[in-house]
Design a protein around this motif. Structure first.
Motif, PDB file in Angstrom:
ATOM      1  N   GLY A   1      65.649 -52.534  79.314  1.00 18.23           N
ATOM      2  CA  GLY A   1      65.349 -52.404  80.745  1.00 18.23           C
ATOM      3  C   GLY A   1      65.810 -51.065  81.290  1.00 18.23           C
TER       4      GLY A   1
ATOM      5  N   SER B   1      65.588 -48.940  89.164  1.00 16.15           N
ATOM      6  CA  SER B   1      64.961 -50.146  88.631  1.00 16.15           C
ATOM      7  C   SER B   1      65.684 -50.679  87.403  1.00 16.15           C
TER       8      SER B   1
ATOM      9  N   PRO C   1      67.937 -52.884  85.480  1.00 18.31           N
ATOM     10  CA  PRO C   1      68.532 -54.178  85.875  1.00 18.31           C
ATOM     11  C   PRO C   1      70.045 -54.109  86.012  1.00 18.31           C
TER      12      PRO C   1
ATOM     13  N   GLY D   1      67.389 -63.053  84.273  1.00 14.29           N
ATOM     14  CA  GLY D   1      66.185 -62.252  84.495  1.00 14.29           C
ATOM     15  C   GLY D   1      65.712 -62.329  85.930  1.00 14.29           C
ATOM     16  N   VAL D   2      65.768 -63.532  86.503  1.00 13.21           N
ATOM     17  CA  VAL D   2      65.370 -63.699  87.904  1.00 13.21           C
ATOM     18  C   VAL D   2      66.333 -62.946  88.820  1.00 13.21           C
TER      19      VAL D   2
ATOM     20  N   THR E   1      65.611 -59.283  88.590  1.00  7.71           N
ATOM     21  CA  THR E   1      64.350 -58.938  89.265  1.00  7.71           C
ATOM     22  C   THR E   1      64.536 -58.889  90.777  1.00  7.71           C
TER      23      THR E   1
ATOM     24  N   LEU F   1      64.063 -55.548  93.132  1.00  4.57           N
ATOM     25  CA  LEU F   1      63.048 -55.516  94.190  1.00  4.57           C
ATOM     26  C   LEU F   1      63.638 -55.443  95.588  1.00  4.57           C
TER      27      LEU F   1
ATOM     28  N   ASP G   1      58.627 -51.012  89.868  1.00  2.00           N
ATOM     29  CA  ASP G   1      60.029 -51.240  89.491  1.00  2.00           C
ATOM     30  C   ASP G   1      60.231 -52.598  88.835  1.00  2.00           C
ATOM     31  N   VAL G   2      59.346 -53.560  89.121  1.00  4.10           N
ATOM     32  CA  VAL G   2      59.492 -54.896  88.547  1.00  4.10           C
ATOM     33  C   VAL G   2      59.314 -54.876  87.033  1.00  4.10           C
TER      34      VAL G   2
ATOM     35  N   PRO H   1      62.951 -55.040  84.838  1.00  5.46           N
ATOM     36  CA  PRO H   1      63.569 -56.353  84.580  1.00  5.46           C
ATOM     37  C   PRO H   1      62.644 -57.299  83.824  1.00  5.46           C
ATOM     38  N   LEU H   2      61.325 -57.172  84.017  1.00  3.94           N
ATOM     39  CA  LEU H   2      60.388 -58.041  83.298  1.00  3.94           C
ATOM     40  C   LEU H   2      60.437 -57.763  81.797  1.00  3.94           C
TER      41      LEU H   2
END
Length: 499
Positions: free
Chosen positions: A8, A19, A21, A87-88, A91, A95, A104-105, A108-109
């Protein structure tokens, strides 16, 4: 977990450093930290507070990973649930950063996908080593497979993290600084007079070298903004909206003057105060050009990373105060950590209401309409610097000779220091010798000569500014609008001179 965070971080190098994480969660942690804990971190760790935060996060992540791994020995479910939850969280953290963009998402995705994939792979290899078998050779192959897989993941994570750090590094910004070169003011400041400090007797030097200038901010990673890409938008309650670039700013009248800056986080006797020769453009000239409308009592400034600051319009337009958009410190382009390419300074105000680094937006508005970053967290609204003083020599619990002077600094930006007094062992206050005054916006050194009896002593100091105000003995914490109280030190006088 480490593999996901590392990849990430690598992806963030291609998109935006914010961005990442790991850094986004760290930034969110800073934003949500209670004031008392922030104050404790700055007081205890100083400029290393961010290193402590990131190290603490890494330690917690490591411990959580170990616990989740143990819980996942029989089933992948605990580990998968943890990775999805993290992860959530990552994210959401990414954001909700002030400068977050749609792309930017991706960081983390990708981190989540890599984490889950790596975990499933290693879990499968690990389970094979626990399957009962009479074939020692087969068991050895399974264990070697797990070991090789783990080493490969660790190496890949290290390479990814290093790659991300390289991509978000300072190479391009340093090149921009070097291209700017030495900055010569249009109106050079007067030379610093002889006797402006008592450095030979233990006070700081009058001008603080750039490398030693204090730094306190909320940035886990330094914003990357080249001079050639810099823009400043001036808008809001103005007659004419302006947009300035680097060439526009540098072509204007550049003035140079020494200014002492003080951080609101400075404890009584604290280190967060420094002085430099700043070169820049008067904010008042830019605001006059834009035309400030009646009722606009706040200048709301924003950094390229989204940090916001609210300054009283009256202070920025005060001709005696001379607030500046600064492009140089001590004739050098601003260091990156101090706001390159452009920052704002306002003499006499603490930095959290005036010292926007990496400034890109200036909106004329009202205090009722908008609240800046620290005001939302309960800090002061206008925050003028308080009249204060500090003993530098002898240091706390220092050992000195009987004839060693007591020296230090006093400051009262925009008002000036009239006198400084010291008392030893709670005796009578004694007037001190003051250094040559440079201007009202800079610190002033003091020195008290004498001969002290051998043994343990306590020295206290208080300053009086040119309005006649003498700093109070009442102690106040730095938050919300600056510390107050007399600084004191305990020291020991030796019975005879020792080299």
């Amino acid at each position: 977990m480490v593999a996901g965070l590392a990849v990430g971080h690598l992806v963030s190098g291609f998109i935006s450093p914010t961005s990442s994480p790991f850094l986004a969660v760290g930034g969110t942690a800073i934003d949500l930290t209670p004031l008392w804990l922030k104050d404790f971190a700055v007081r205890s760790f100083g400029s290393y507070d961010k290193v402590v935060l990131l190290s603490g996060m890494a330690a917690v992540i490591g411990l959580v990973g170990v616990a989740a791994g143990l819980l996942s020995r029989r089933s992948r479910t605990p580990g998968l649930v943890l990775l999805v939850v993290l992860g959530v969280v990552a994210t959401v953290a990414v954001l909700t950063r002030p400068t977050a963009g749609a792309l930017d998402v991706l960081a983390p995705l990708v981190a989540l996908i890599v984490s889950v994939g790596t975990f499933v792979l290693l879990h499968r290899l690990g389970r094979r080593t626990e399957v009962p078998t009479r074939d020692d050779a087969a068991a050895g192959v399974s264990r070697r497979g797990l070991l090789v897989g783990s080493v490969a993941v660790a190496a890949g994570a290290g390479i990814a993290a290093a790659g991300g750090q390289l991509l978000t590094g300072r190479g391009g910004i340093e090149a921009s600084r070097k291209a700017v070169g030495r900055i010569v003011p249009t109106v050079a400041g007067p030379p610093i007079p002889a006797g402006a400090d008592f450095a030979a007797d233990g006070s700081p030097s009058f001008i603080t070298p750039n490398r030693d200038f204090y730094r306190v901010d909320v940035n886990l990673t330094l914003p990357q903004l080249r001079a050639e890409d810099w823009r400043l938008r001036v808008h809001g309650m103005v007659d004419r909206e302006l947009t300035l670039n680097w060439a526009d700013l540098k072509s204007r009248k550049l003035i140079e003057r020494p200014v002492t800056m003080t951080c609101v986080s400075n404890e009584v006797g604290g280190p967060y105060i420094s002085t430099a020769n700043f070169t820049g453009v008067l904010v008042a000239d830019i605001l006059n050009e834009a035309g400030v409308r009646r009722g606009a009592d706040q200048v709301f400034t924003t950094s390229v990373d989204g940090w916001t600051c609210g300054s009283p319009t009256a202070a920025l337009t005060d001709p005696n105060r001379q607030a500046m958009l600064v492009i140089a410190m001590n004739r050098e382009p601003l260091p990156i950590e101090h706001g390159f390419p452009v920052r704002m300074i306002v003499p006499g105000l603490y930095g959290f209401v005036s010292g926007t680094k990496w400034i890109t937006d200036m909106e004329l508005t009202t205090f009722d309409a908008k609240q800046a970053y620290w005001l939302q967290r309960g800090w002061g609204q206008r925050a003028p610097v308080k009249t204060m003083s500090r003993i530098d020599s002898p240091g706390a619990f220092g050992r000195v000779n009987p004839d060693s002077p007591i020296t230090g600094i006093a400051w009262a930006q925009t008002k000036g220091i009239e006198k400084v007094e010291v008392r030893v062992d709670h005796g009578e206050w004694q007037p001190t010798e003051l250094s040559t005054e440079v201007n009202l916006d800079t610190w002033r050194m003091f020195r008290l000569r004498g001969r002290w009896e051998p043994g343990n002593h306590v020295a206290e100091v208080r300053a009086t500014d040119k309005t006649g105000y003498t700093q109070t003995t009442d102690r106040a914490a730095p938050i919300p609008d600056g510390a107050s109280g007399w600084h004191s030190v305990q020291f020991t006088v030796l019975s005879h001179h020792k080299p």
